[in-house]
Scaffold this motif. Structure first.
Motif, short mmCIF file in Angstrom:
data_model
loop_
_atom_site.label_atom_id
_atom_site.label_comp_id
_atom_site.label_asym_id
_atom_site.label_seq_id
_atom_site.Cartn_x
_atom_site.Cartn_y
_atom_site.Cartn_z
N UNK A 8 0.82 -1.21 0.00
CA UNK A 8 0.00 0.00 0.00
C UNK A 8 0.86 1.26 0.00
N UNK A 9 0.40 2.31 -0.66
CA UNK A 9 1.04 3.62 -0.50
C UNK A 9 0.70 4.17 0.87
N UNK A 10 1.26 5.30 1.21
CA UNK A 10 0.82 6.05 2.39
C UNK A 10 0.39 7.43 1.89
N UNK A 11 -0.49 8.07 2.66
CA UNK A 11 -1.09 9.33 2.23
C UNK A 11 -0.99 10.38 3.33
N UNK A 149 7.79 7.07 14.27
CA UNK A 149 6.53 6.33 14.44
C UNK A 149 6.11 5.71 13.11
N UNK A 150 6.15 6.53 12.05
CA UNK A 150 5.79 6.01 10.74
C UNK A 150 6.69 4.87 10.29
N UNK A 151 7.98 5.02 10.50
CA UNK A 151 8.93 3.97 10.10
C UNK A 151 8.62 2.65 10.82
N UNK A 152 8.28 2.76 12.09
CA UNK A 152 7.97 1.55 12.85
C UNK A 152 6.72 0.84 12.30
N UNK A 153 5.81 1.59 11.74
CA UNK A 153 4.55 1.03 11.24
C UNK A 153 4.64 0.57 9.78
N UNK A 154 5.78 0.78 9.14
CA UNK A 154 5.93 0.46 7.71
C UNK A 154 5.56 -0.98 7.35
N UNK A 155 5.84 -1.99 8.19
CA UNK A 155 5.46 -3.36 7.82
C UNK A 155 3.97 -3.54 7.55
N UNK A 162 -3.70 0.63 4.71
CA UNK A 162 -3.48 1.98 4.18
C UNK A 162 -3.23 2.92 5.34
N UNK A 163 -2.04 3.51 5.40
CA UNK A 163 -1.68 4.45 6.46
C UNK A 163 -1.90 5.87 5.95
N UNK A 164 -2.74 6.60 6.66
CA UNK A 164 -3.09 7.97 6.29
C UNK A 164 -2.71 8.92 7.42
N UNK A 165 -2.03 9.99 7.08
CA UNK A 165 -1.85 11.11 8.00
C UNK A 165 -2.89 12.15 7.65
N UNK A 166 -3.74 12.52 8.60
CA UNK A 166 -4.83 13.47 8.34
C UNK A 166 -4.61 14.74 9.16
N UNK A 234 4.44 13.54 8.79
CA UNK A 234 5.69 12.83 9.05
C UNK A 234 5.45 11.34 9.31
N UNK A 235 4.28 11.01 9.83
CA UNK A 235 3.93 9.59 9.97
C UNK A 235 3.81 8.96 8.59
N UNK A 236 3.13 9.63 7.68
CA UNK A 236 2.99 9.10 6.31
C UNK A 236 4.35 8.99 5.62
N UNK A 237 5.19 9.99 5.78
CA UNK A 237 6.53 9.95 5.20
C UNK A 237 7.34 8.79 5.75
N UNK A 238 7.35 8.64 7.07
CA UNK A 238 8.14 7.61 7.69
C UNK A 238 7.68 6.22 7.29
N UNK A 239 6.38 6.01 7.21
CA UNK A 239 5.86 4.68 6.85
C UNK A 239 6.22 4.31 5.42
#
Length: 265
Positions: A8-11, A149-155, A162-166, A234-239
């Motif tokens: 999935x992408x991140x948004x 935080x985002x990097x940790x959730x990347x898996x 789908x990881x979304x930063x809102x 930054x969560x979306x970027x990191x993931x």
């Protein structure tokens, strides 16, 4: 044997004011059509600017309520619901991933979908048939923490999540209310300059610049007197593994709220 879930992408999505869901603005139309352009997720994790805690928290209710964390908007907003199911197992999985990365995290109950979650999702996925978990932000911890935080959730991306930063690309409510901008007001120069700088930095993958936006971007602090609405970026970027992303939408709401959206990964 079933096919593996797509990566999935991140948004990062700017959710604007709650009445985004009512008015036929550019951002409304974008979100309403954008869901069809994405691979269908098996679940959604939303890092929302309207859920703030000292350490990361994930909602773990099976049937979250819709909450109305705002006032002085159209009455019909308070009759809307977003009855998507929760995903307690995903909340536990995300908390465990954060713990493995050395980031203390936990799950919480009885915390409904805030408008940073249900407003954009009502446009993206109106059927409300995809499980949703909310992730809190830590306003005192800054961009680098949220990138981690985002990097940790990347898996989770390989598990169909789908990881979304809102949040909002710009968010100065003092200016918005003080000057009485109309919904369709054009963005002033100081807002446009910040938005264009962010677009260039993200599309060029300048991670250090984006992380240090308050010093390096034009009018960084003016566009974000407080940081909670940009931290989900930054969560979306990191993931997604880094800063490089693609701007998929840009418009303004009430002049000083840029509704820009980015896709990473």
């Amino acid at each position: 044997m079933t096919d593996p879930a797509p990566l999935m992408p991140t948004l990062f999505l700017s959710h604007g004011a709650p009445n985004l869901v009512l008015h036929n603005t550019e951002a409304h139309r974008f979100l309403k059509s954008f869901g069809a352009a994405l691979p269908r997720p098996c679940a959604i994790l939303v890092a929302t600017a309207h859920f703030a805690t000292a350490t990361p928290a994930l909602t773990a209710d099976e049937r979250p309520e819709t909450i109305y964390d705002f006032g002085n908007f159209e009455p019909e907003l308070f009759r809307m619901t977003y009855p998507a199911p929760g995903a307690p197992a995903l909340a536990e999985r995300a908390a465990a991933l954060l713990g493995e990365a050395g980031i203390a995290a936990g799950t919480v109950h009885d915390r409904g979908f805030d408008h940073g979650t249900w407003v954009p999702l009502r446009l993206l996925y109106p059927e409300a048939d995809i499980p949703v978990v909310q992730l809190s932000v830590q306003p005192r911890s800054g961009p680098a923490h949220h990138l981690a935080v985002g990097r940790a959730l990347a898996p989770l991306r390989r598990e169909g999540v789908l990881i979304i930063g809102s949040g909002a690309l710009t968010h100065n409510l003092h200016e918005m209310f003080g000057r009485g901008y109309a919904l369709d007001a054009a963005a002033p120069r100081w807002v446009r300059d910040f938005g264009e700088w962010m677009r260039e930095a993200i599309e060029e993958g300048r991670a250090d610049d984006v992380l240090d936006y308050r010093r390096r971007a034009p009018f960084g602090a003016e566009n974000h007197p407080t940081e909670e609405h940009l931290l989900p970026l930054f969560v979306a970027m990191g993931a997604a593994g880094g800063a490089r992303g693609e701007q998929v939408h840009s418009s303004a709401q009430y002049g000083v709220i840029m509704m820009d959206a980015y896709r990473f990964g």
